[in-house]
Every structure is written in C-alpha cells, then in structure tokens.
Enzyme design. Structure first.
Site, PDB file in Angstrom:
ATOM      1  N   LYS A 116       0.810  -1.221   0.000  1.00 44.99           N
ATOM      2  CA  LYS A 116       0.000   0.000   0.000  1.00 44.99           C
ATOM      3  C   LYS A 116       0.840   1.268   0.000  1.00 44.99           C
ATOM      4  CE  LYS A 116      -4.222  -2.004   1.834  1.00 44.99           C
ATOM      5  NZ  LYS A 116      -5.315  -1.897   2.816  1.00 44.99           N
ATOM      6  N   LYS A 158      -2.431   2.272   9.130  1.00 46.44           N
ATOM      7  CA  LYS A 158      -2.788   1.122   8.307  1.00 46.44           C
ATOM      8  C   LYS A 158      -1.567   0.275   7.987  1.00 46.44           C
ATOM      9  CE  LYS A 158      -5.776   2.000   4.969  1.00 46.44           C
ATOM     10  NZ  LYS A 158      -6.365   2.633   3.758  1.00 46.44           N
ATOM     11  N   TYR A 202      -7.935  10.575   8.792  1.00 48.27           N
ATOM     12  CA  TYR A 202      -9.159   9.779   8.967  1.00 48.27           C
ATOM     13  C   TYR A 202     -10.350  10.618   8.522  1.00 48.27           C
ATOM     14  CZ  TYR A 202     -12.762   6.984  11.294  1.00 48.27           C
ATOM     15  OH  TYR A 202     -13.868   6.226  11.574  1.00 48.27           O
ATOM     16  N   ASN A 289      -6.834  -2.897  -6.613  1.00 49.23           N
ATOM     17  CA  ASN A 289      -6.939  -4.358  -6.666  1.00 49.23           C
ATOM     18  C   ASN A 289      -6.611  -4.816  -8.077  1.00 49.23           C
ATOM     19  OD1 ASN A 289      -7.902  -5.253  -3.965  1.00 49.23           O
ATOM     20  ND2 ASN A 289      -9.531  -3.798  -4.424  1.00 49.23           N
ATOM     21  N   ARG A 291      -6.896  -7.415  -9.888  1.00 48.93           N
ATOM     22  CA  ARG A 291      -7.575  -8.674 -10.176  1.00 48.93           C
ATOM     23  C   ARG A 291      -9.041  -8.400 -10.449  1.00 48.93           C
ATOM     24  NH1 ARG A 291     -10.571  -8.849  -5.637  1.00 48.93           N
ATOM     25  NH2 ARG A 291      -9.607  -8.279  -3.644  1.00 48.93           N
ATOM     26  N   ARG A 337     -24.203  -9.821  -1.457  1.00 51.05           N
ATOM     27  CA  ARG A 337     -23.325 -10.960  -1.163  1.00 51.05           C
ATOM     28  C   ARG A 337     -24.042 -11.845  -0.153  1.00 51.05           C
ATOM     29  NH1 ARG A 337     -17.030  -9.007  -0.878  1.00 51.05           N
ATOM     30  NH2 ARG A 337     -17.129  -7.396  -2.499  1.00 51.05           N
TER      31      ARG A 337
END
Length: 447
Positions: A116, A158, A202, A289, A291, A337
C-alpha cells in the site's frame, strides 16, 4: 486464443470463469482440495485435479501443486480468480517461467500495487489524488507524532501489506496515538508477516467508490464507470451498487478519466479496480486491486460487457474489443453478497444445503455454485452466492431486488438473506443516504 485454461480457485468465481471459457470454446481444468471434490465447477470442468487437503495453504495456496496440475494437463494459461494467489507476484512469475500465461497483470504491477505504501507513491506519480498522510512507512514513534500533528487528528494507521481491515487503528488524539501505532504494527505482523505501517487522515463520513478499468498490451485502457461499495461491516463489503447515487455525471467522468489515464501511463494490462474514499466532492485513493473483483457483475449489468471474457482475451494478446466511446452506462444494478452465516450473530454456518432455488426473472442474475445436497465446507470464506439485479432506474432495480430476495431459497444452513431484506427496506438505503460507517450502526440498532 488459449486452448485450455486451468482455474486456480473455487466456488462461484471458479464456476463464473468456467462459463466464460466454455462460451469462448476454451477447455477448462478445475483444481480442488479434498473438501471440494463434489463442487459444481469440478463436476462441469473438462478435467479436474486434486491438489491437496482442505487447508488453503496445502491446496489453493500451494503454488507447486497448481503448476504441476497445469503441466500434466497441458494447460496453456492459468486464471487465478479472486483471493488466494490472484495478486501474488511470485506465483505470477512462476507461472510465466513455466511457459504458461498468467491471466492477470504483470508481476511488476502486482508488486507495485500489492504494497500500500508503494501503491500510494505510484498513485501520486500518475496523478491520482491521495489522502493526506505519510509519504511512506512510518519508521518510529517520533515520526508518527510529527506526521499526525501535520495531518491533523483523527488519523488512521494502516498496515502497508494489509487488507480486509486488519492492521488498521484510529487515533483521535496524541494521547492514544502510540497505543494505536503499536497495535496496528502488532496486528500487521501477525496477519501479514510484515509490521510496516503508514498513516492517513481519517475521513469521518466518506463513501467507498471504486473505478473499474481494463487495459490491453496495445496501450489501450478504458474505464467502465464506478461501483459504490460503502455498505461494509468490519471492512468487508456486503452490498454494492452501480452507478453510485452519490456521484453526478461530471464527477463520474472526471475520476474515470483520471483512473484510465494513470493506468495507461503505467502500461497496465488486465482488469483492475482503483478504490477511493469520496467525501465532500473529493476523491482520495485507497488502493488498487489488480484482479477481478467479487462485485464485477454489477458493472457487467450496466455496461453489457463481459469482464471475464475480456480479461481472457487481453491476456492472450488480443486488443480490447471496445473503446471508451463504446462504454455506455445503462440503468442501475445491485449485488447482494449472500454468506453462509447467522444473520444475527454473523457466525459461519457451514453444512449441507437441503434446498436451493435461485431467484429468476427479467434482470436477475445469481452467481452461485450451490445445489441441493451440496455440503458447504467450513474451511473457506462464507460467500456462497451473489444475487445481482438490474433495472432501468435505481427504484426499479430496488423493487426487483426486494422481490428476488423473497424468492431466493437456501435451506439447511443459515444465510444473511434476512439481513439484506432488512437493509434494503431502510429509508437511508432507499434514499441512497449512507456512508461506509452506516451499516455498522444499522446492524447495532443505532439507526
């Protein structure tokens, strides 16, 4: 075009890839653990190979076993699907070294976007807006305090190699910064074997917006609009929709062009998703991502483009079959989902499916590998189906989703279908007035 593709995954996504291959005239090889010997994709594939016992590390993460299966079956390409080895650069490199095509990005791009901190640096270089914060890994407590002071509280710490919400901690003041910093590093080390962390501002009420892109080896990159993935619990997506009710046409075109231009500059090939936080009219890069995404069907429903088919085509060296001008957003789509879990406690609910009836009708799609008599194993992710609906308008799609959830029958195990039915009846959801923290409050009964 490939003659035979080995599908290095399981469940509904393995079946989804098999279907695309069959429609393209490509033979398939299913690899499976002993727990998945009776899986639907294994039954339908032209060939199947058992690659190990139920534990993922001994089967779906066993690179040598998968390469061996591809070699003995004569597969000329491997599709990694979603999760498992889909973003593993070492696996992609190994596949290529064995003279087999990896249906995905290059190992270099997997490395770049898999970390990241590197991904954020790359985003800056290619003109993608990022959340204010550290330029890279935080090297100590003093640096953490300095950056937090410059960024302004609250801040989010993170894991650099993280995902799924692990290795993330919020600090609201300097008094709790060190505890958050230490806990994030400890959890990152335990979850990913890497305790590197970085810091971001944040954001209090953002939406989670992701842009679907696809590129080929001829320098063509297009975007296919956005998906709103703000409905999350414990950083896990529950329901997605496209297009987002929070974006207007100008914002959609602007961020889509930024994403496509960046990937073109990077020379990106394959499907990919660039994820953003969106607040007060501004976009902030989270991660990429590299993918296929679980929620890719909502994009397929509103564009009419088969992303898996196109992914396979570009991996074979073919150019994209469409241009940016050909991409037209048509109507609205939702994806629920459906997980094998208790809708109240969210505890997993594996076991034998005694009854299965998929919802149907105009604009309804169910991606699932379930069948009556199938035993859902306890060894893997609880996702067992995706209910996807499309309508000419958001309201039409919403009414269709409500009806489809009423029709869906999965007996013998508990599922989160009741949660989805409650969720889509909530006024805030109906009005599209939610952010990434709304669902947690809804589940807790706070709203």
């Amino acid at each position: 075009m490939f003659e035979k593709v080995l599908i290095a995954n399981r469940g509904e996504i393995a079946l989804r890839i098999h279907r695309a291959c069959r429609e393209m005239g490509i033979r398939t090889v299913a690899v499976h653990s002993t727990a998945d010997a009776e899986a639907m994709n294994v039954r339908l594939a032209d060939e199947s190979v058992c690659i190990g016992p139920p534990a993922s590390r001994d089967s779906y993460l066993n690179m040598a076993a998968i390469i061996s299966a591809a070699t003995i079956t004569g597969a000329d390409a491997i599709h990694p699907g979603i999760g498992f080895l889909s973003e593993n650069a070492a696996f992609a490199q190994m596949v290529e070294e064995h003279g087999i095509t990896f249906i995905g990005p290059s190992p270099e791009h997997l490395i770049m976007m898999g970390d990241k901190v590197q991904a954020k640096d790359a985003a800056k270089r290619f003109g993608i807006p990022v959340v204010p914060g550290s330029d890279g890994e935080i090297t100590g407590e003093a640096e953490a305090k300095r950056i937090a002071g410059e960024t302004g509280y609250p801040v989010l710490i993170k894991a650099a190699a993280g995902g799924g919400g692990k290795g993330m901690r919020v600090a609201t003041s300097e008094a709790d910064l060190m505890a958050a910093y230490t806990m994030a590093r400890t959890e990152a080390k335990a979850s990913f074997g890497n305790d590197a962390v970085y810091m971001e501002k944040y954001l209090s009420h953002p939406r989670h917006i992701e842009i679907q892109i696809i590129g080929d080896s001829h320098g063509n990159v297009v975007h296919l609009g956005e998906r709103d993935c703000s409905l999350q619990r414990r950083h896990q997506k529950v329901l997605e929709e496209a297009p987002s009710p929070a974006l207007n046409a100008e914002q959609r075109a602007r961020i889509g062009k930024i994403a496509a231009d960046a990937m073109r500059s990077m020379g990106y090939k394959s499907v990919g998703t660039i994820e953003f936080l969106f607040q007060d009219g501004e976009f902030y890069f989270i991660e990429m991502n590299t993918r296929l995404q679980i929620e890719h069907p909502v994009t397929e429903m509103i564009t009419g483009i088969d992303l898996v088919r196109e992914q396979i085509r570009v991996a074979s060296g073919a150019p994209l079959s469409f241009t940016q001008d050909d991409v037209v957003i048509n109507g609205h789509a939702f994806e629920c989902r459906i997980n094998a879990e208790d809708p109240e406690t969210f505890m997993p609910s594996p076991g034998r499916v005694t009854d299965f009836h998929a919802a149907g009708g105009l604009g309804v799609r169910v991606d699932s590998a379930l069948y009556s008599g199938y035993r859902v194993p306890p060894n893997y992710d609880s996702l067992i189906a995706k209910l996807v609906v499309h309508g000419r308008t958001r309201n039409e799609a919403l009414m269709r989703l409500r009806r489809a959830l009423e029709e869906m029958v999965i007996g013998g195990i508990k599922t989160n279908i009741p949660l989805h039915s409650r969720l889509i009846a909530a006024p805030d959801f109906i009005n599209g007035a939610y952010d990434i923290r709304w669902l947690e409050k809804f589940v807790a009964g706070e709203i």
